[in-house]
Scaffold this active site. Structure first.
Site, short mmCIF file in Angstrom:
data_model
loop_
_atom_site.label_atom_id
_atom_site.label_comp_id
_atom_site.label_asym_id
_atom_site.label_seq_id
_atom_site.Cartn_x
_atom_site.Cartn_y
_atom_site.Cartn_z
N ASN A 94 80.12 13.45 -30.67
CA ASN A 94 79.71 13.89 -29.45
C ASN A 94 78.82 14.88 -29.01
O ASN A 94 78.13 14.94 -27.98
CB ASN A 94 81.24 14.07 -28.49
CG ASN A 94 80.92 14.81 -27.14
OD1 ASN A 94 80.66 13.99 -26.18
ND2 ASN A 94 81.36 15.77 -27.10
N SER A 145 73.23 8.12 -24.85
CA SER A 145 72.59 8.48 -23.41
C SER A 145 71.96 7.28 -22.89
O SER A 145 71.32 6.37 -23.80
CB SER A 145 71.97 9.61 -23.41
OG SER A 145 71.20 9.86 -22.18
N TYR A 158 64.64 14.79 -25.57
CA TYR A 158 66.00 14.30 -25.34
C TYR A 158 65.86 12.49 -25.78
O TYR A 158 66.77 12.10 -26.52
CB TYR A 158 66.42 14.57 -23.97
CG TYR A 158 68.04 14.43 -23.90
CD1 TYR A 158 69.08 14.94 -24.47
CD2 TYR A 158 68.31 13.31 -23.12
CE1 TYR A 158 70.39 14.84 -24.31
CE2 TYR A 158 69.84 13.10 -22.97
CZ TYR A 158 70.78 13.83 -23.58
OH TYR A 158 72.15 13.48 -23.32
N SER A 161 65.61 11.92 -29.01
CA SER A 161 66.92 12.08 -29.95
C SER A 161 67.97 11.00 -29.65
O SER A 161 68.61 10.66 -30.72
CB SER A 161 67.29 13.48 -29.71
OG SER A 161 68.11 13.63 -28.35
N LYS A 162 68.01 10.69 -28.49
CA LYS A 162 69.15 9.45 -28.39
C LYS A 162 68.73 8.15 -28.80
O LYS A 162 69.45 7.14 -29.20
CB LYS A 162 69.57 9.50 -26.86
CG LYS A 162 70.04 10.69 -26.58
CD LYS A 162 71.48 11.27 -27.20
CE LYS A 162 72.41 12.32 -26.77
NZ LYS A 162 73.54 12.81 -27.41
P1 NAI Z 1 78.56 19.65 -22.52
O1 NAI Z 1 77.63 20.98 -22.79
O2 NAI Z 1 79.94 20.03 -21.85
O3 NAI Z 1 79.39 19.31 -24.20
C1 NAI Z 1 78.63 19.39 -25.15
C2 NAI Z 1 79.17 19.75 -26.60
O4 NAI Z 1 78.41 19.92 -27.67
C3 NAI Z 1 79.85 21.39 -25.98
O5 NAI Z 1 81.09 21.56 -26.46
C4 NAI Z 1 78.83 22.07 -27.17
O6 NAI Z 1 79.47 23.30 -27.34
C5 NAI Z 1 78.79 21.13 -28.50
N1 NAI Z 1 77.59 21.47 -29.13
C6 NAI Z 1 76.45 21.55 -28.79
N2 NAI Z 1 75.63 22.01 -29.83
C7 NAI Z 1 76.53 22.23 -30.86
C8 NAI Z 1 76.48 22.76 -32.19
N3 NAI Z 1 75.17 22.99 -32.69
N4 NAI Z 1 77.39 22.82 -32.99
C9 NAI Z 1 78.69 22.26 -32.57
N5 NAI Z 1 79.01 21.83 -31.19
C10 NAI Z 1 77.66 21.90 -30.49
O7 NAI Z 1 78.00 18.44 -22.07
P2 NAI Z 1 78.68 17.02 -22.20
O8 NAI Z 1 78.00 16.31 -21.00
O9 NAI Z 1 80.09 16.81 -22.40
O10 NAI Z 1 77.72 16.38 -23.58
C11 NAI Z 1 78.55 15.62 -24.62
C12 NAI Z 1 77.62 14.55 -25.07
O11 NAI Z 1 77.38 13.86 -23.98
C13 NAI Z 1 76.32 15.25 -25.57
O12 NAI Z 1 75.77 14.49 -26.66
C14 NAI Z 1 75.43 14.62 -24.41
O13 NAI Z 1 73.88 14.41 -24.98
C15 NAI Z 1 75.98 13.27 -23.94
N6 NAI Z 1 75.64 12.85 -22.46
C16 NAI Z 1 75.85 13.55 -21.51
C17 NAI Z 1 75.75 13.13 -20.26
C18 NAI Z 1 75.65 14.14 -18.95
O14 NAI Z 1 75.12 13.70 -17.97
N7 NAI Z 1 76.78 14.84 -18.71
C19 NAI Z 1 74.90 12.07 -19.93
C20 NAI Z 1 74.48 11.10 -21.39
C21 NAI Z 1 75.09 11.59 -22.46
#
Ligand code: NAI
Length: 255
Positions: A94, A145, A158, A161-162
């Site tokens: 995730n 995504s 982005y 990447s996805k």
């Molecule tokens: P978020 O920012 O709350 O969560 C992302 C998580 O990934 C965080 O816990 C962050 O600390 C962790 N993370 C990022 N880089 C990291 C690293 N180098 N090492 C360890 N952990 C790392 O955002 P969200 O929305 O929960 O995102 C989760 C996933 O969902 C992501 O892959 C994002 O691309 C995907 N996503 C989100 C959407 C949205 O609109 N919120 C839409 C489509 C996909």
């Protein structure tokens, strides 16, 4: 929750579980009976997720802190996960980051940061987990995504990447299918999390983007974390036992 499928006693490693979709998934998995191993960089936030995971579970979650773009952290996380639980049934990739970018405005530095986080680190942790998933005939759910499936303005890196992550899902699914390991992804539309604020937007800008984003979805709203988490749980469960290599849109009909 019965139609999602129970995850009783399954060992699940969820990355990026300190917030948003990852936290919601870890909590739901715990409610469904799984033993969760949660990773993230922010210990304080990870502890908050762990508290909620403990509420409805007989298992105490295992917390592993680390940055997945650092190879040594990823290796340690997988080693410690296996040492703690003795097995692995489910990997939820995730963790990910978002930044706007176009070919005219972006830098190689930004390219490396997004690709390293959203693709290279996923490749690495998947590589390390596969030997353990082969033993359990487990499965992987990648959090991709809508951006993996189409071109979006000012979203070049982005989207790339996805798109790469979706190919990882399909190719690894094909290679591991004979060994009964399933690999799928969820492809969410805009979901109400902190992702835009982490990309540098103010509270106000993020709220405005979420508001504007509503019309991109035929359902006329953005999605909730719980709507993505329940799809991840379904794909990870035995109820999805004949589903592999799939990229499942959770996007209110994004257009
Ligand atoms: P978020 O920012 O709350 O969560 C992302 C998580 O990934 C965080 O816990 C962050 O600390 C962790 N993370 C990022 N880089 C990291 C690293 N180098 N090492 C360890 N952990 C790392 O955002 P969200 O929305 O929960 O995102 C989760 C996933 O969902 C992501 O892959 C994002 O691309 C995907 N996503 C989100 C959407 C949205 O609109 N919120 C839409 C489509 C996909």
């Amino acid at each position: 929750m019965a139609c999602i499928g129970r995850l009783d006693d399954k060992v699940a490693l969820v990355t990026g579980a300190s917030s948003g979709i990852g936290a919601g998934t870890a909590i739901l998995f715990s409610q469904l009976g799984a033993r969760v191993i949660i990773t993230g960089r922010n210990e304080e936030n990870l502890k908050k997720t762990a508290e909620q995971c403990s509420q409805d579970s007989k298992y105490k979650p295992v917390l592993l802190i680390g940055d997945l773009t650092k190879e040594e952290d990823t290796q340690r996380i997988v080693d410690e996960a296996i040492a703690a639980a003795g097995r692995l049934d489910i990997l939820v990739n995730n963790a990910g980051i978002y930044y706007p970018s176009s070919i005219e405005t972006s830098s190689l530095e930004r390219f490396d940061k997004i690709i390293n986080t959203n693709v290279r680190s996923v490749y690495h942790i998947t590589m390390l987990c596969v030997p353990h998933l082969l033993k359990t005939k487990g499965n992987i759910v990648n959090v991709s995504s809508v951006a993996g499936q189409r071109a979006l303005p000012n979203n070049l890196i982005y989207c790339m990447s996805k798109g790469a992550l979706d190919q990882l899902t399909r190719c690894v699914a094909l290679d591991l299918a004979p060994k009964q390991v399933r690999v799928n992804s969820v492809n969410p539309g805009l979901i109400d999390t902190n992702i835009l604020r982490r990309a540098g937007m103010s509270e106000e800008e993020s709220a405005k983007s979420m508001e504007q984003g509503k019309e991109l979805h035929a359902l006329g709203r953005v999605g909730e974390v719980s709507e993505v988490a329940s799809t991840i749980a379904f794909l990870a469960s035995d109820n999805a036992s004949f589903i592999t290599g799939n990229t499942v849109a959770v996007d209110g009909c994004f257009r």
